[in-house]
Design a protein around this motif. Structure first.
Motif, PDB file in Angstrom:
ATOM      1  N   ALA A  68      -6.896  12.203  -1.990  1.00  0.00           N
ATOM      2  CA  ALA A  68      -6.279  11.548  -0.329  1.00  0.00           C
ATOM      3  C   ALA A  68      -6.392  10.046   0.017  1.00  0.00           C
ATOM      4  O   ALA A  68      -7.163  10.006  -0.686  1.00  0.00           O
ATOM      5  N   HIS A  69      -5.958   9.513   1.206  1.00  0.00           N
ATOM      6  CA  HIS A  69      -5.912   8.093   1.045  1.00  0.00           C
ATOM      7  C   HIS A  69      -6.596   7.748   2.441  1.00  0.00           C
ATOM      8  O   HIS A  69      -6.493   8.994   3.775  1.00  0.00           O
ATOM      9  N   GLY A  70      -8.200   7.540   2.888  1.00  0.00           N
ATOM     10  CA  GLY A  70      -8.792   7.842   4.103  1.00  0.00           C
ATOM     11  C   GLY A  70      -8.334   6.759   5.284  1.00  0.00           C
ATOM     12  O   GLY A  70      -7.179   5.910   4.707  1.00  0.00           O
ATOM     13  N   PHE A 108      -9.766   4.918  -0.353  1.00  0.00           N
ATOM     14  CA  PHE A 108     -10.281   4.049   0.751  1.00  0.00           C
ATOM     15  C   PHE A 108     -10.350   2.009   0.106  1.00  0.00           C
ATOM     16  O   PHE A 108     -10.559   2.125  -0.539  1.00  0.00           O
ATOM     17  N   HIS A 109      -9.770   1.427   1.128  1.00  0.00           N
ATOM     18  CA  HIS A 109     -10.325  -0.167   1.181  1.00  0.00           C
ATOM     19  C   HIS A 109     -11.107  -0.221   1.860  1.00  0.00           C
ATOM     20  O   HIS A 109     -11.543   0.167   3.001  1.00  0.00           O
ATOM     21  N   PRO A 110     -12.290  -0.494   1.620  1.00  0.00           N
ATOM     22  CA  PRO A 110     -13.402  -0.575   1.255  1.00  0.00           C
ATOM     23  C   PRO A 110     -13.759  -1.497   3.156  1.00  0.00           C
ATOM     24  O   PRO A 110     -14.955  -0.932   4.170  1.00  0.00           O
ATOM     25  N   LEU A 141     -12.067   3.017  -4.556  1.00  0.00           N
ATOM     26  CA  LEU A 141     -12.069   2.213  -4.173  1.00  0.00           C
ATOM     27  C   LEU A 141     -10.959   1.405  -4.592  1.00  0.00           C
ATOM     28  O   LEU A 141     -10.388   0.914  -5.627  1.00  0.00           O
ATOM     29  N   GLU A 142      -9.672   0.852  -4.181  1.00  0.00           N
ATOM     30  CA  GLU A 142      -8.211   0.485  -3.866  1.00  0.00           C
ATOM     31  C   GLU A 142      -8.654  -0.342  -4.320  1.00  0.00           C
ATOM     32  O   GLU A 142      -8.864  -1.753  -3.065  1.00  0.00           O
ATOM     33  N   THR A 143      -7.946  -1.581  -4.863  1.00  0.00           N
ATOM     34  CA  THR A 143      -7.454  -3.239  -4.982  1.00  0.00           C
ATOM     35  C   THR A 143      -6.937  -3.230  -3.553  1.00  0.00           C
ATOM     36  O   THR A 143      -5.912  -2.820  -3.221  1.00  0.00           O
ATOM     37  N   ALA A 173       0.912  -2.805  -7.315  1.00  0.00           N
ATOM     38  CA  ALA A 173       1.817  -3.793  -6.359  1.00  0.00           C
ATOM     39  C   ALA A 173       0.379  -4.575  -5.260  1.00  0.00           C
ATOM     40  O   ALA A 173       0.586  -5.732  -4.288  1.00  0.00           O
ATOM     41  N   HIS A 174      -0.716  -4.207  -5.325  1.00  0.00           N
ATOM     42  CA  HIS A 174      -1.589  -5.005  -4.010  1.00  0.00           C
ATOM     43  C   HIS A 174      -1.731  -5.660  -4.930  1.00  0.00           C
ATOM     44  O   HIS A 174      -2.225  -7.127  -4.443  1.00  0.00           O
ATOM     45  N   ILE A 175      -2.240  -5.770  -6.357  1.00  0.00           N
ATOM     46  CA  ILE A 175      -2.525  -7.210  -6.312  1.00  0.00           C
ATOM     47  C   ILE A 175      -1.282  -8.172  -6.874  1.00  0.00           C
ATOM     48  O   ILE A 175      -1.623  -9.358  -6.957  1.00  0.00           O
ATOM     49  N   ILE A 210      -4.176   5.750  -9.476  1.00  0.00           N
ATOM     50  CA  ILE A 210      -3.239   4.268  -9.819  1.00  0.00           C
ATOM     51  C   ILE A 210      -2.046   4.015  -8.725  1.00  0.00           C
ATOM     52  O   ILE A 210      -1.145   5.295  -8.119  1.00  0.00           O
ATOM     53  N   HIS A 211      -1.859   3.558  -7.939  1.00  0.00           N
ATOM     54  CA  HIS A 211      -0.982   3.626  -6.499  1.00  0.00           C
ATOM     55  C   HIS A 211      -0.042   2.307  -7.228  1.00  0.00           C
ATOM     56  O   HIS A 211       0.322   1.458  -7.575  1.00  0.00           O
ATOM     57  N   MET A 212       1.938   2.218  -7.046  1.00  0.00           N
ATOM     58  CA  MET A 212       2.713   1.611  -7.755  1.00  0.00           C
ATOM     59  C   MET A 212       3.769   1.885  -6.779  1.00  0.00           C
ATOM     60  O   MET A 212       3.636   3.156  -5.976  1.00  0.00           O
TER      61      MET A 212
HETATM   62 ZN   LIG Z   1      -4.305   1.866   0.120  1.00  0.00          ZN
END
Ligand SMILES: [Zn+2]
Length: 272
Positions: A68-70, A108-110, A141-143, A173-175, A210-212
């Protein structure tokens, strides 16, 4: 995990035509050859006592891995302590919702730096993360995609070393966006995985989230998600590095064409 599986963020695009709920979306994902879904708790925790049984049943029947994405309203470094506590409460509520659905990884993104130094931000966020309850859920914890958001790879890896309940979510993608298009060659992707291996050990690559996806960006970072094939994201080299490092875990496609992109990634990977 024993394998590397592929799935999508949220409900399939197909559900715009067919009004799918999570349970029906899970069955549909399996029917097209995908194995994971990231429930979107970004506005609210939409797993409740009313729909949890159907979601658990569908994910077990179809062997779909759930994460899940917070909430997007999370800042563990807010100036106002009350807002930090509200962010903590949202993370805990999301973990409870995911647990009801039988999932394991909460992404989640902290938080944000605001006026603080990177070092101050790190310590405030770390002290909050240390207070999260330990249980069946991994806090991932997501980059992050913008320079104003806390969450470089190095910051998050350091937190994962200090906080036992936390694991990593690499959003390539975020990096790429945060560094204004830094990920171009095979070596760029391999460098990230080598960094994780060096600092978190083999266990992190054996259970990586991983998110892509494609992404539009400028010097300030992320602007919007794009379909992979409409972007400059070098998914082939990224997947090759993932294969060479024998990464196991889950790859979640994000963007406007989630299931199409997830299948593109899965099929590309299978041919490597
Ligand atoms: Zn995210």
């Amino acid at each position: 995990m024993n394998d590397l599986i592929f799935g999508i963020s949220g409900l399939p695009v197909f559900s715009n035509q067919r009004k799918l709920n999570y349970a029906a979306g899970i069955a549909y994902l399996k029917s097209i050859g995908l194995d994971a879904m990231e429930l979107l708790f970004v506005r609210n925790v939409n797993v409740t006592d009313n729909n949890k049984d159907a979601i658990v049943q569908a994910s077990q029947e179809h062997d779909i891995y759930l994460s899940a994405h917070g909430s997007h309203y999370t800042n563990l470094n807010a100036d106002d302590k009350t807002k930090q506590d509200q962010s903590m409460a949202r993370i805990i509520a999301a973990a409870e919702g995911l647990s009801k659905a039988g999932g394991r990884s909460l992404i989640f993104h902290p938080g944000y730096y605001l006026q603080d130094s990177a070092d101050e931000t790190y310590h405030t966020i770390r002290d909050n993360l240390l207070k999260l309850p330990a249980g069946s859920i991994d806090y991932r914890l997501e980059t992050t995609g913008k320079g104003t958001q806390f969450g470089t790879l190095q910051e998050l890896v350091a937190l994962c070393r200090e906080v036992d309940t936390c694991k990593l979510c690499i959003d390539f993608a975020h990096i790429h966006a945060r560094e204004n298009g830094s990920l171009r060659s095979y070596e760029d992707f391999a460098g990230i995985l080598q960094y994780v291996l060096d600092h978190l050990g083999r266990a992190a690559l054996d259970d990586l989230h991983i998110h892509m996806g494609g992404i539009r960006y400028n010097a300030k970072g992320e602007i919007a998600h794009l379909p992979v094939l409409d972007s400059d994201f070098n998914y082939k080299s990224c997947l090759q590095a993932i294969k060479d490092f024998q990464v196991k875990g889950c790859i979640i496609a994000e963007g406007p064409l989630v299931e199409q992109d997830a299948l593109l990634l899965k099929n590309t990977y299978a041919k490597l």
